[in-house]
Design a protein around this motif. Structure first.
Motif, PDB file in Angstrom:
ATOM      1  N   GLU A 113       0.730  -1.129   0.004  1.00  0.00           N
ATOM      2  CA  GLU A 113      -0.125   0.109   0.001  1.00  0.00           C
ATOM      3  C   GLU A 113       1.043   1.196   0.078  1.00  0.00           C
ATOM      4  N   HIS A 114       2.079   1.075   0.789  1.00  0.00           N
ATOM      5  CA  HIS A 114       3.109   2.271   0.877  1.00  0.00           C
ATOM      6  C   HIS A 114       3.341   2.805  -0.450  1.00  0.00           C
ATOM      7  N   LYS A 115       3.705   1.397  -1.018  1.00  0.00           N
ATOM      8  CA  LYS A 115       4.428   1.471  -2.679  1.00  0.00           C
ATOM      9  C   LYS A 115       3.433   2.373  -3.459  1.00  0.00           C
ATOM     10  N   LYS A 116       2.370   1.990  -3.573  1.00  0.00           N
ATOM     11  CA  LYS A 116       1.080   2.570  -4.238  1.00  0.00           C
ATOM     12  C   LYS A 116       1.078   3.861  -3.864  1.00  0.00           C
ATOM     13  N   ALA A 117       0.763   4.167  -2.745  1.00  0.00           N
ATOM     14  CA  ALA A 117       0.466   5.860  -2.223  1.00  0.00           C
ATOM     15  C   ALA A 117       1.927   6.524  -2.592  1.00  0.00           C
ATOM     16  N   THR A 118       3.092   5.870  -2.541  1.00  0.00           N
ATOM     17  CA  THR A 118       4.368   6.833  -2.941  1.00  0.00           C
ATOM     18  C   THR A 118       4.437   6.873  -4.397  1.00  0.00           C
ATOM     19  N   ASN A 119       3.927   5.960  -5.246  1.00  0.00           N
ATOM     20  CA  ASN A 119       3.893   6.358  -6.526  1.00  0.00           C
ATOM     21  C   ASN A 119       2.671   7.305  -6.861  1.00  0.00           C
ATOM     22  N   LYS A 120       1.649   7.162  -6.309  1.00  0.00           N
ATOM     23  CA  LYS A 120       0.701   8.259  -6.611  1.00  0.00           C
ATOM     24  C   LYS A 120       1.134   9.624  -6.141  1.00  0.00           C
ATOM     25  N   PHE A 121       1.694   9.625  -4.847  1.00  0.00           N
ATOM     26  CA  PHE A 121       2.268  11.071  -4.469  1.00  0.00           C
ATOM     27  C   PHE A 121       3.253  11.622  -5.295  1.00  0.00           C
ATOM     28  N   TRP A 122       4.261  10.509  -5.770  1.00  0.00           N
ATOM     29  CA  TRP A 122       5.169  11.229  -6.869  1.00  0.00           C
ATOM     30  C   TRP A 122       4.731  11.752  -8.150  1.00  0.00           C
ATOM     31  N   TRP A 123       3.459  11.035  -8.708  1.00  0.00           N
ATOM     32  CA  TRP A 123       2.869  11.421  -9.877  1.00  0.00           C
ATOM     33  C   TRP A 123       2.135  12.817  -9.662  1.00  0.00           C
ATOM     34  N   GLU A 124       1.287  12.942  -8.678  1.00  0.00           N
ATOM     35  CA  GLU A 124       0.252  13.990  -8.452  1.00  0.00           C
ATOM     36  C   GLU A 124       1.296  15.361  -8.304  1.00  0.00           C
ATOM     37  N   ASN A 125       2.464  15.089  -7.421  1.00  0.00           N
ATOM     38  CA  ASN A 125       3.206  16.255  -6.999  1.00  0.00           C
ATOM     39  C   ASN A 125       4.528  16.375  -7.699  1.00  0.00           C
ATOM     40  N   LYS A 126       4.695  15.916  -9.038  1.00  0.00           N
ATOM     41  CA  LYS A 126       5.658  16.091  -9.686  1.00  0.00           C
ATOM     42  C   LYS A 126       6.977  15.979  -9.032  1.00  0.00           C
TER      43      LYS A 126
END
Lengths: 378, 149
Positions: A113-126
């Protein structure tokens, strides 16, 4: 052509208005739509947040190779805020008396879950892509951590054992030194010293002979009280009342009942205030009964009523076609030739009582009995 | 197994059991301790008795010792199990000819537990006869004779 020009011309300097959105990182509302994440302010906030998080993660990574196990201290309850998942994570894993340093954080970083959340965070916040890897822990790393954890536990146990052994050795040393001191005090008893001419060495000698005659173990206890007795006898100023011990009656030291608890004066009748224990239990049962549905089978059955020897429960028999209580009635009223032998005529299956041919007209047994007694009377 | 369950040996004891069991299903197994099918049934009963302790009370009755009840309940095949609730007999439609008692042994413990639960729920709602939840395949078959017909 003029229309085309109109379409092409744009008002410079202003962006089109997007709906209000809140950026959790900057903690601000913005109206730029997707342009906000590229702005300088946001990127600065992002960098600072990641810089705050990075040292914790690095410390946890170091623990992968060399897991440390420590004794539990309340400071180990500290939590770390994971930026990507937006949740508090307990940093150290503790179980009982022991704590694994950085265990909790590592577990969280390795979770999918952390991996998914991290990917999302990176993508959203550029954010910068290279940085992302630093905040993730691969499952292999986690497995390595677990192995080193086992080693860490072993080494912790060894350390504890060593500490205990050291303490034991220390205690033994102290005991040894004490024994030696006692022996050294006993030995000079044989050498009389004329230079020490006061009562003190005399009392020492007297005490020493006492010690020599008795066993060696209580010797170190005898040493301090002997000089103290001397001092107490010389300071006499309290009046002596007499020994307060009567052989039969006990006192506070023997654990006897105090005088105010002895009941033989007024209150000799009913000592208890309030209902007894059995009554309390019965009340509890009654409370439970109230909760049961009131139209259940046998709700008004009186369990405690006395029954005669001929009592039979109401049983709906196989072949009957009347009311349930009729089965009992018929069973009781059966003739000696019951059960009827049908092979020889007699079509009717049920033993009919000539006195009472239409008993089924009555709704309950009480009415039937009343009618019967009425009939018997007349 | 039969030594794990309480036994009733006289009419008076059976009467007392029926009258004193309050708000719980009373299960009376009529049979003999040595009979093989009875042993099977006793096994099932004793293994489930503690799980069902809040819903049911289980007793064993020897048919030779209580002839009154053997005749009253018309017990021709053993083991027969009769169910009571608050002193009132509960009938269950098993798909067999006799609704007043369960003849034979249960195939699994779960069957017995389901049956007790259905009887209990029916009794709480005031039903004197309930529909058995046991699969008809698992109900032992027997022929009900009326006087050798």
């Amino acid at each position: 052509m003029a229309r085309d020009l109109l379409l092409v011309v744009e008002i410079p300097g202003s962006q089109p208005m997007a709906p209000a959105q809140r950026c959790p990182l900057c903690r601000q509302t913005f109206f730029c739509g997707r342009g906000h994440v590229y702005s300088r302010k946001h990127q600065r906030q992002l960098k600072e947040a990641l810089e705050r998080l990075l040292p914790r993660v690095e410390a946890a990574r170091k623990a992968i190779r060399a897991a440390q196990v420590e004794r539990y201290v309340p400071e180990h309850e500290r939590c770390c805020w994971c930026l990507c998942c937006g949740c508090e994570v307990r940093e150290h894993l503790s179980h009982g008396n022991l704590t694994v340093l950085h265990g909790g954080l590592l577990e969280h970083l390795a979770s999918p879950e952390h991996k998914k959340a991290t990917n999302k965070f990176w993508w959203e916040n550029k954010a910068e892509v290279q940085m992302k890897e630093k905040f993730l822990v691969t499952p292999q790393d986690y497995a390595r951590f677990k192995k080193s954890l086992v080693k860490g536990l072993d080494s912790y146990e060894e350390k504890e054992d060593e500490v205990i052994k050291e303490m034991a050795a220390q205690i033994r040393e102290v005991e040894q030194s004490r024994q030696e001191m006692v022996r050294s005090v006993l030995e000079p008893q044989a050498v009389p010293d004329p230079e020490e001419g006061s009562s003190a060495p005399r009392s020492w000698k007297g005490m020493n002979s006492q010690v020599a005659s008795s066993s060696q173990q209580p010797s170190n206890l005898d040493l301090p009280p002997a000089p103290e007795l001397d001092w107490m006898e010389t300071g006499q100023s309290l009046t002596f009342i007499g020994h307060q011990d009567i052989p039969g009656v006990g006192n506070i030291h023997s654990g006897a009942t105090p005088p105010w608890m002895i009941q033989d004066e007024y209150t000799s009748g009913n000592q208890q205030i309030g209902p007894s224990y059995e009554e309390f239990l019965k009340e509890k049962e009654k409370q439970k009964l109230k909760k049961l549905p009131p139209d259940r089978v046998g709700a008004n059955f009186d369990h405690s009523s006395r029954t005669s020897a001929g009592w039979l429960p109401s049983f709906g028999r196989v072949w009957n076609n009347g009311r349930r209580w009729q089965s009992r009635y018929m069973f009781n009223a059966r003739s000696p030739t019951y059960p009827p032998n049908l092979l020889f005529g007699d079509v009717t299956l049920l033993p009919v009582n000539p006195l009472f041919p239409f008993r089924h007209q009555f709704k309950n047994e009480a009415a039937a009995m009343k009618k019967q007694s009425h009939r018997e009377k007349s | 197994m039969s030594f794990l369950l309480p036994k009733l040996t006289s009419k008076k004891e059976v009467d007392q059991a029926i009258k004193s069991t309050a708000e719980k299903v009373l299960v009376l197994r009529f049979g003999r301790d040595e009979d093989p099918v009875c042993l099977q049934l006793d096994d099932v009963l004793s293994k489930t008795s503690s799980d069902l302790s809040k819903m049911a009370a289980i007793y064993l009755v020897d048919v030779d010792q209580t002839p009154v009840y053997t005749q009253y309940f018309d017990i021709s095949y053993i083991p027969s199990t009769v169910f009571f609730f608050n002193g009132q007999h509960m009938k269950v439609d098993y798909g067999s000819p006799d609704h007043t008692k369960f003849v034979g042994s249960f195939k699994t413990k779960q069957d017995f537990i389901d049956l007790i639960e259905v009887i209990y729920r029916g009794a709480m709602r005031g039903k004197l006869i309930v529909q058995s939840p046991i699969d008809p395949k698992n109900i032992p078959k027997y022929d009900l004779l009326y006087q050798d017909i």
